[in-house]
Design a protein around this motif. Structure first.
Motif, PDB file in Angstrom:
ATOM      1  N   PRO A  76     -23.584  68.279  19.919  1.00 54.47           N
ATOM      2  CA  PRO A  76     -23.936  67.996  21.309  1.00 54.47           C
ATOM      3  C   PRO A  76     -22.714  67.580  22.135  1.00 54.47           C
ATOM      4  CG  PRO A  76     -25.400  66.843  19.808  1.00 54.47           C
ATOM      5  CD  PRO A  76     -24.314  67.445  18.977  1.00 54.47           C
ATOM      6  N   GLU A  77     -22.756  67.929  23.403  1.00 52.31           N
ATOM      7  CA  GLU A  77     -21.691  67.553  24.328  1.00 52.31           C
ATOM      8  C   GLU A  77     -21.899  66.103  24.760  1.00 52.31           C
ATOM      9  OE1 GLU A  77     -19.981  69.052  28.626  1.00 52.31           O
ATOM     10  OE2 GLU A  77     -21.370  70.328  27.517  1.00 52.31           O
ATOM     11  N   ILE A  78     -20.811  65.384  24.898  1.00 50.12           N
ATOM     12  CA  ILE A  78     -20.890  63.977  25.299  1.00 50.12           C
ATOM     13  C   ILE A  78     -21.042  63.896  26.815  1.00 50.12           C
ATOM     14  CG2 ILE A  78     -19.632  61.792  25.372  1.00 50.12           C
ATOM     15  CD1 ILE A  78     -18.305  62.686  22.712  1.00 50.12           C
ATOM     16  N   ASN A 108     -29.139  64.766  12.920  1.00 50.81           N
ATOM     17  CA  ASN A 108     -29.733  63.525  13.390  1.00 50.81           C
ATOM     18  C   ASN A 108     -28.909  63.028  14.573  1.00 50.81           C
ATOM     19  OD1 ASN A 108     -30.564  60.843  13.821  1.00 50.81           O
ATOM     20  ND2 ASN A 108     -31.121  60.613  11.672  1.00 50.81           N
ATOM     21  N   GLN A 109     -29.445  63.161  15.778  1.00 51.33           N
ATOM     22  CA  GLN A 109     -28.725  62.836  17.001  1.00 51.33           C
ATOM     23  C   GLN A 109     -28.375  61.352  17.074  1.00 51.33           C
ATOM     24  OE1 GLN A 109     -30.220  64.679  20.520  1.00 51.33           O
ATOM     25  NE2 GLN A 109     -29.238  63.242  21.874  1.00 51.33           N
ATOM     26  N   LYS A 110     -29.262  60.488  16.648  1.00 50.50           N
ATOM     27  CA  LYS A 110     -29.008  59.047  16.692  1.00 50.50           C
ATOM     28  C   LYS A 110     -27.817  58.673  15.807  1.00 50.50           C
ATOM     29  CE  LYS A 110     -30.137  54.954  18.098  1.00 50.50           C
ATOM     30  NZ  LYS A 110     -29.739  54.571  19.434  1.00 50.50           N
ATOM     31  N   GLU A 111     -27.764  59.234  14.597  1.00 46.85           N
ATOM     32  CA  GLU A 111     -26.635  58.964  13.696  1.00 46.85           C
ATOM     33  C   GLU A 111     -25.327  59.475  14.284  1.00 46.85           C
ATOM     34  OE1 GLU A 111     -27.332  60.523   9.804  1.00 46.85           O
ATOM     35  OE2 GLU A 111     -29.076  59.251   9.461  1.00 46.85           O
ATOM     36  N   TYR A 112     -25.366  60.628  14.948  1.00 49.65           N
ATOM     37  CA  TYR A 112     -24.176  61.198  15.575  1.00 49.65           C
ATOM     38  C   TYR A 112     -23.669  60.276  16.685  1.00 49.65           C
ATOM     39  CZ  TYR A 112     -21.192  64.668  17.872  1.00 49.65           C
ATOM     40  OH  TYR A 112     -20.137  65.335  18.444  1.00 49.65           O
ATOM     41  N   GLU A 113     -24.586  59.787  17.547  1.00 52.02           N
ATOM     42  CA  GLU A 113     -24.208  58.846  18.609  1.00 52.02           C
ATOM     43  C   GLU A 113     -23.584  57.588  18.020  1.00 52.02           C
ATOM     44  OE1 GLU A 113     -27.643  57.944  20.970  1.00 52.02           O
ATOM     45  OE2 GLU A 113     -27.475  59.767  22.151  1.00 52.02           O
ATOM     46  N   LYS A 142     -25.437  64.982  26.123  1.00 50.14           N
ATOM     47  CA  LYS A 142     -26.081  65.879  27.089  1.00 50.14           C
ATOM     48  C   LYS A 142     -27.262  66.632  26.484  1.00 50.14           C
ATOM     49  CE  LYS A 142     -23.129  67.482  30.758  1.00 50.14           C
ATOM     50  NZ  LYS A 142     -22.292  68.547  31.263  1.00 50.14           N
ATOM     51  N   ASN A 143     -27.090  67.133  25.286  1.00 44.32           N
ATOM     52  CA  ASN A 143     -28.108  67.996  24.682  1.00 44.32           C
ATOM     53  C   ASN A 143     -28.098  67.805  23.177  1.00 44.32           C
ATOM     54  OD1 ASN A 143     -25.647  69.141  24.100  1.00 44.32           O
ATOM     55  ND2 ASN A 143     -25.978  70.982  25.283  1.00 44.32           N
ATOM     56  N   GLY A 144     -28.957  68.505  22.519  1.00 42.43           N
ATOM     57  CA  GLY A 144     -28.977  68.449  21.062  1.00 42.43           C
ATOM     58  C   GLY A 144     -28.006  69.445  20.469  1.00 42.43           C
TER      59      GLY A 144
END
Length: 186
Positions: free
Chosen positions: A143-145, A57-62, A89-91
């Protein structure tokens, strides 16, 4: 500790313990207890799992990264109202286990030599608990920041700014050019 154990079990009982474990009834009880423990563990939710059944989950990671950076900023500046924004940058990228087959044939006749080769690659799959087949993941690359923006009290002061920037660089393993810090209320 050994003395306490010997006090609890006299020497004769301790010598007969391996023989008692060979008893089929005792083995059956131990086996059933093990099965019961395994069954109970499936009902107790693991805290380390993600909510969507193991999917990223990209949102949770951010949000997790933002909270960590916020705690760094709050620790340095004391600002409880700092704003931290992280962009990626990416998933997530996965590397899968492959089963590769190389087949090379050489034929040699009187006048010519021929070589043919065939390379076949397939992902190794495993069956899930519900019976579906999934490719076996070897590594999961987060994902890369892309960048971090920080708005906080004291962000305009170069000493605070450099201290925050150094801490964020160390925590996230990113370069200084990916971090922007400014004063709140400008």
């Amino acid at each position: 500790m050994k003395l306490t154990m010997w006090k609890l079990l006299d020497r004769d009982r301790a010598k007969n313990l391996p023989e008692k474990l060979k008893n089929p009834k005792v083995l059956l009880i131990i086996g059933l207890a093990g099965i019961l423990l395994i069954g109970c563990s499936s009902f107790i939710g693991g805290k380390g799992e993600t909510k969507s059944g193991g999917e990223f989950n990209q949102k949770e990671y951010e949000e997790t990264i933002e909270k960590k950076v916020f705690s760094i900023v709050k620790g340095i500046t004391g600002d409880r109202n700092a704003t931290v924004i992280v962009t990626l940058k990416n998933g997530v990228r996965y590397s899968y286990a492959d089963d590769t087959l190389d087949d090379t044939n050489m034929t040699d006749s009187e006048k010519t030599t021929q070589q043919s080769s065939r390379k076949e690659s397939n992902h190794i799959t495993v069956k899930g608990s519900s019976g579906e087949e999934k490719a076996l993941i070897v590594t999961e690359n987060m994902p890369e920041i892309r960048g971090v923006a920080i708005v906080c009290k004291g962000g305009g002061d170069s000493a605070f700014s450099e201290e925050i920037k150094s801490a964020v660089m160390a925590a996230l393993d990113i370069t200084a050019k990916r971090i922007y810090i400014t004063e709140s209320g400008k």
